[in-house]
Write an enzyme that holds these catalytic residues in place. Structure first.
Site, mmCIF file in Angstrom:
data_model
loop_
_atom_site.group_PDB
_atom_site.id
_atom_site.type_symbol
_atom_site.label_atom_id
_atom_site.label_comp_id
_atom_site.label_asym_id
_atom_site.label_seq_id
_atom_site.Cartn_x
_atom_site.Cartn_y
_atom_site.Cartn_z
ATOM 1 C CB VAL A 185 -0.933 0.001 1.232
ATOM 2 C CG1 VAL A 185 -1.720 1.311 1.316
ATOM 3 C CG2 VAL A 185 -1.890 -1.186 1.166
ATOM 4 C CG HIS A 244 8.669 -10.128 23.283
ATOM 5 N ND1 HIS A 244 8.985 -10.333 24.596
ATOM 6 C CD2 HIS A 244 7.962 -11.217 22.884
ATOM 7 C CE1 HIS A 244 8.483 -11.503 24.969
ATOM 8 N NE2 HIS A 244 7.879 -12.059 23.954
ATOM 9 C CE1 TYR A 275 6.379 -16.481 25.247
ATOM 10 C CE2 TYR A 275 6.433 -14.251 26.152
ATOM 11 C CZ TYR A 275 6.507 -15.117 25.069
ATOM 12 O OH TYR A 275 6.722 -14.624 23.804
ATOM 13 C CD1 TRP A 377 -0.549 -7.655 21.106
ATOM 14 C CD2 TRP A 377 -0.214 -8.716 23.044
ATOM 15 N NE1 TRP A 377 0.354 -6.910 21.839
ATOM 16 C CE2 TRP A 377 0.578 -7.528 23.028
ATOM 17 C CE3 TRP A 377 -0.164 -9.544 24.161
ATOM 18 C CZ2 TRP A 377 1.400 -7.160 24.093
ATOM 19 C CZ3 TRP A 377 0.661 -9.176 25.220
ATOM 20 C CH2 TRP A 377 1.428 -8.007 25.181
ATOM 21 C CG ASP A 564 -23.774 9.637 32.969
ATOM 22 O OD1 ASP A 564 -22.631 9.646 32.470
ATOM 23 O OD2 ASP A 564 -23.967 9.611 34.193
ATOM 24 C CB THR A 566 -24.827 17.336 33.487
ATOM 25 O OG1 THR A 566 -24.697 16.188 34.326
ATOM 26 C CG2 THR A 566 -25.593 18.401 34.238
#
Length: 830
Positions: A185, A244, A275, A377, A564, A566
């Site tokens: 693109v 990462h 992990y 992710w 909401d 006022t």
């Protein structure tokens, strides 16, 4: 060869022309979801080769942990698991439900796992906190002696991301979508927009190096290239790509003979930002322990260039050994089997972070038809795609996504420096134990009210929201706290809290206090037709004379509460609207007719709330106007002067006491504060913070949009049906409300039974031993001597006993009648 714009048209019955930029798992999921809803004129453009084009999907380790403090992210992840479990490609399931195990090696982390178990129960995810022995059973490779416990979620697991993208692509293609790889693109074409009535320029086509593709909608699902695509459309995309580290070990003897890709739960060692997952006879290890490694998306190579420069794909940068070394030591301490092993290969994988860690979704206000599905992710991919497809086809997502709405960021939060700093900090904190009130440390201060210098002099303790510095209590009031009989708190609930808040709440109830309400959003709506416009957009009757203030609701077409408001009518064609978020400005601007102008005036103005039984004594001597109840009634507004300061005064109260919101321009704000402070000295005026404010508002049962109620809730179940006038004529959402039956759930007030107990929000609520709902807002009610919690629960009678789970312990509570404080409203209407 690609067709030219003049040659391509939407096919009859195929829906509008949609071009999706990016064929990673998000783009493929979105094409699947759109075509399933009948929009089949969908073209997905991808610069790289399919099926693995080289973005984050192509290197993703596929971990899916569903539990999150965000109910929305959990819902996204839950749908992703459901969808990928049912999706098979060449006989292989796209999801492997091996489960998940999060370890605790410190008492703080173990407490956090109990809190995460509470989130899981609140959001309907199966999971339990287990002891170290059970952790060892689930993961025999760990050193049990360093583990205190774990959180086991048996239905989590591994997504086969590239396979899942392929499966959804093929299904979308079978319905008529087409996917074109190796199309880069280079531009987004737009028509000239008709700026009146809130209409912006619209997209017309996507330009690539291989042709032009006409479009009624363009969706950027380009991942970390999102800012590049956004710039082509003239839209800022607030995400920061970061690298990462991910590594794979050599084959491990203890895993020899393994035939399955994975058989043990995916493992998180969050105390060391690590992990683990199995790759048959190897382990894959991801680390967030290293310093942030931000990447400029405008300098990332394309797929062909990356391969020519020796990279496997654009999203896989060279592995930096020096960043890995400390993590490898931590890995070996947890998993002794690694002490005789080595890393075989590794890379620094690029993926996206936003300033608040959430995805960026929705249609741009600046360019009509240009949509974002970014910073997503694999964990949340299918859920996000479903929500965006519903949004595009049906006009709204099927669940609340305000946390992800691209309009949520203020202009002050969109600078490249802010996005880089906050995005990098999100990387650092991805596995940290974070308190729900914990603010980021920089860049601060960013936005301050005109009263900031005075607040500092009073020892304000600031937290932050929307970039604003918000006082939560003032150390100047510490001497008053000695007289407040406040039960001691546990360490977690005592963070970002002070007993001074009790003294400030008491002073508000007994005397008078000044509250900085400047961060409350203010919109100005003007022009002929402004009254008709607002009256038709909201639920209450706004056809009142100038000087009236009305509490009302913005609904969507299904009757859900978008916000909401006022609304103060300051003149025949001039209104000041108290709103909640930038999304309200976006919503009203999109719907505004020609001649009606909607403008955010928050930054150029400021507001002081003067509340308490002595508020009139303080304010009346400063003005020649009548501030008596007869002369200035409740829910009325007046433009006047206080001393030398022109103000717009509104007789409103968010704390359940007599008082006014006083607005002026930012340049006169400090003079207003000083005028009120000096006038209040004889009455013992204090400055009070958000901590006291939240306590007082919950004692009165005032709802906070985005916390207590969202567009998933209708006014009647949320307890704000009093703001709906079904007999006033047509308004958006009216017909949907007429068709809704009796509520099956309600926003329910709870009083905790033990005066010393406190909860903070998002905890599960149990009825007859079964998780039946969750807490929204909670705060200690210093006037009541009990913690007040609001919760979404089935309709239950007042007096019913329930229990709230707080860090694994059940705390007794009782359903109460509301309002809990001053039900006759005598203190406000005096």
């Amino acid at each position: 060869m690609s067709e030219r714009a003049s040659e391509r048209r939407g096919r009859s019955g195929a829906g509008p022309r949609v071009v999706v930029v990016g064929a990673g798992i998000v783009g493929c999921s979105l094409a699947d979801e759109l075509t399933a809803r009948g929009w089949t004129d969908v073209t997905v453009l991808e610069q790289g080769p399919l099926p693995a084009p080289g973005g984050s999907t192509s290197h993703a380790p596929g971990l899916v942990f569903r539990t999150s403090p965000s109910r929305t992210l959990t819902a996204f992840a839950r749908y992703t698991v459901e969808k990928l479990t049912s999706l098979r490609v060449d006989g292989v399931s796209c999801f492997d439900p091996v489960g998940g195990l999060e370890l605790a090696t410190t008492p703080e982390r173990l407490a956090e796992l109990h809190r995460r178990a509470g989130y899981a129960a609140s959001w309907g995810v199966r999971g339990e906190v287990v002891d170290a022995a059970r952790c060892k059973e689930l993961w025999p490779l760990i050193d049990e002696s360093v583990v205190l416990g774990g959180f086991h979620t048996p239905d989590d697991g591994l997504a086969r991301a590239v396979l899942a993208a392929r499966g959804q692509r093929e299904r979308a293609e079978s319905r008529g979508a087409r996917f074109l790889d190796r199309h880069t693109v280079t531009g987004i074409e737009k028509e000239d927009g008709h700026r009146g009535g809130g209409q912006a320029a619209g997209v017309t086509a996507v330009v690539t190096d291989r042709g032009v593709f006409p479009a009624d909608h363009v969706v950027s699902a380009a991942g970390f290239w999102g800012p590049v695509i956004g710039r082509m459309a003239g839209v800022d995309v607030p995400l920061q790509p970061l690298a990462h580290q991910y590594a794979r070990t050599k084959p491990l003897p203890c895993l020899s003979g393994a035939t399955a890709e994975a058989s043990r739960p995916i493992l998180r060692f969050q105390d060391r930002d690590l992990y683990f997952r199995e790759h048959t006879d190897r382990l894959g290890i991801g680390s967030y322990a290293h310093k942030p490694l931000p990447v400029d998306p405008f300098t990332l190579l394309g797929h062909g260039e990356a391969r020519a420069n020796g990279l496997e794909m654009p999203s896989s940068l060279p592995f930096t050994e020096e960043d890995w070394a400390p993590s490898w030591d931590d890995c070996r301490r947890l998993l002794p089997a690694l002490r005789d092993s080595e890393i075989e290969e590794g890379f620094n994988g690029v993926f996206s972070f936003t300033p608040d860690g959430m995805p960026v979704l929705g249609e741009s206000r600046a360019v009509r038809g240009f949509w974002l599905a970014e910073a997503v992710w694999v964990t949340h991919s299918a859920g996000v795609a479903k929500a965006v497809a519903e949004w595009m086809v049906e006009g709204r997502p099927g669940l609340d996504v305000h946390e992800c709405d691209l309009t949520r960021f203020e202009d002050a939060q969109r600078s490249p420096a802010y996005i880089r700093d906050r995005g990098s900090q999100q990387f650092v904190e991805v596995y940290d134990v974070l308190h729900p009130l914990q603010p980021m440390e920089r860049p601060r201060p960013l936005r301050v009210s005109p009263f900031h210098a005075r607040q500092q002099e009073l020892g304000a303790h600031f937290l932050e929201g929307g970039g604003w510095e918000r006082p939560h209590w003032y150390e100047a009031n510490a001497p008053l706290a000695a007289a407040a009989d406040v039960p001691p708190r546990d360490a977690w609930s005592a963070r970002y809290w002070s007993p001074v808040a009790a003294a400030e709440a008491r002073a508000t109830r007994e005397r008078v206090a000044l509250y900085d309400m400047t961060p409350l959003r203010r919109l100005e709506v003007t022009g002929r037709g402004a009254l008709d416009f607002l009256h038709g957009m909201t639920t209450n009757n706004l056809r009142k004379k100038p000087g009236a203030v009305t509490y009302t609701l913005l609904l969507d077409g299904t009757g859900g509460i978008r916000s909401d408001l006022t609304v103060a009518r300051l003149g025949p064609d001039r209104f000041q609207v108290g709103a909640n978020s930038p999304a309200d400005l976006d919503w009203l601007t999109r719907h505004a007719p020609d001649g009606v102008h909607v403008r955010d005036i928050t930054s150029g103005t400021c507001c002081v709330g003067v509340w308490g039984p002595l508020a009139r004594d303080l304010v009346q001597p400063l003005t020649g106007d009548d501030f008596s109840h007869e002369g200035f009634g409740y829910f009325r507004a007046r433009e006047t002067y206080l001393g030398h300061v022109p103000v717009t005064a509104m007789r409103l109260s968010y704390v359940g006491e007599l008082g006014w919101e006083l607005y002026t321009t930012a340049d006169l704000g400090l003079r207003l504060w000083d005028t009120l402070w000096e006038a209040g000295r004889p009455y013992g005026v204090i400055a009070a913070g958000r901590s006291a404010f939240n306590s007082l508002r919950l004692e009165k049962g005032y709802r906070a949009w985005g916390v207590d109620m969202t567009d998933e809730h209708d006014p009647y179940e949320a307890g704000v049906g009093f703001a709906v006038r079904l007999d006033k004529g047509d308004f958006l959402g009216k017909e949907a409300l007429r068709l809704r039956g009796e509520p099956r759930r309600r926003l329910t007030p709870l009083l905790l039974d033990d005066p010393a107990s406190v909860v903070l929000g998002k905890e599960p609520v149990y009825v007859d031993g079964v998780a039946a709902g969750y807490v929204t807002s909670a705060a200690y009610g210093y006037t009541l001597g009990r913690c007040v919690a609001y919760a979404w629960l089935p309709v239950l009678p007042v007096g019913t006993g329930v229990s709230v789970e707080y860090f694994g312990e059940k705390v007794g509570a009782t359903i109460a009648d509301e309002p809990l404080f001053d039900p006759e409203m005598s203190r406000i209407r005096c």
